[in-house]
Design a protein around this motif. Structure first.
Motif, PDB file in Angstrom:
ATOM      1  N   ASP A  43      43.983  47.001  47.271  1.00 19.40           N
ATOM      2  CA  ASP A  43      43.837  45.644  47.815  1.00 19.40           C
ATOM      3  C   ASP A  43      43.587  44.622  46.705  1.00 19.40           C
ATOM      4  O   ASP A  43      42.766  43.711  46.855  1.00 19.40           O
ATOM      5  N   ARG A  81      43.842  41.466  44.545  1.00 24.44           N
ATOM      6  CA  ARG A  81      44.328  40.098  44.735  1.00 24.44           C
ATOM      7  C   ARG A  81      43.746  39.204  43.643  1.00 24.44           C
ATOM      8  O   ARG A  81      42.785  39.569  42.965  1.00 24.44           O
ATOM      9  N   ARG A  83      46.754  42.670  37.105  1.00 23.61           N
ATOM     10  CA  ARG A  83      46.758  43.153  38.493  1.00 23.61           C
ATOM     11  C   ARG A  83      47.318  44.580  38.543  1.00 23.61           C
ATOM     12  O   ARG A  83      46.762  45.463  39.219  1.00 23.61           O
TER      13      ARG A  83
END
Length: 232
Positions: free
Chosen positions: A211, A213, A201
């Motif tokens: 953004d 996820r 990540r």
């Protein structure tokens, strides 16, 4: 059993290509989870008028998942293994699907795309960061990149389960179908050595995605396979 270097992986996939679909077809939930990840691209209107890229398409399982999610999109599957692409091209595809023999690093001039999907690719890259940065550059502003990838380093339970499955099922199955354990031992080891969920990540954020996820897989792959979603 030899230890595969990253540069030798495409050739190893060439050798395993004929039996590859048989092996993944025996994996419960393999195709279902690919389809689930492909829908995370958020492609609207069935993909009409949009261009999608399937990086590391292999024999076309991820391409089929993209096609299910966006049946009207122009879809290009790319892989560095000529043998895997040969198997992909033997299947029946609509006219909006095509395949290109290339490495991910060689695609800078082909954008922009409305979405990029990469299943089990990042772990096989010698230098992931430049490739991820190049992928971000291929996307239209606001478009999504979805990586469907193994990641177990953050969990002792997932690591142990992955090792148990590999040595009891995946590696013996690979030997039975292809006559060699090398590629499947590489698979086991490469997953253990690859980024944990947090590290991947962070890698995506570091290479310019926003953004970011992570979505979990279901079934036996829960905690082992994840869907990483980022926006350009």
């Amino acid at each position: 059993m030899t230890r595969l270097a990253v540069d030798a992986v495409p050739a190893a996939f060439d050798s395993a290509a004929r039996g590859y679909d048989r092996l993944v077809g025996a994996n419960p939930g393999y195709h279902r989870e690919l389809r689930r990840s492909a829908t995370a691209l958020g492609i609207a209107r069935g993909g009409e008028g949009q261009r999608l890229l399937d990086l590391g398409c292999g024999t076309g399982a991820s391409t089929a998942a993209l096609l299910a999610a966006a049946p009207l999109a122009e879809i290009t599957g790319v892989d560095a293994s000529a043998g895997m692409l040969e198997q992909a091209r033997r299947k029946r595809w609509p006219d909006n699907v095509s395949f290109v023999h290339a490495r991910a690093e060689e695609l800078e001039a082909r954008g922009p795309y409305d979405g990029v999907f990469a299943a089990y690719l990042i772990r096989n890259l010698g230098r992931p960061d430049p490739v991820l940065a190049a992928v971000r550059g291929l996307l239209k502003p606001g478009a999504r990149f979805v990586a469907h990838e193994y990641s177990v380093r953050d969990s002792l339970v997932a690591t142990a389960w992955w090792t148990a499955v590999c040595w009891s099922v995946i590696i013996p199955g690979g030997v039975l179908v292809t006559g060699s354990a090398d590629l499947y031992a590489y698979l086991w080891r490469s997953v253990l050595e690859f980024d944990g969920v947090r590290a991947l990540r962070q890698r995506m954020r570091r290479t310019g995605f926003t953004d970011v996820r992570v979505l979990p897989a279901a079934g036996w792959q829960r905690g082992i396979v994840h869907t990483f979603v980022g926006r350009a």
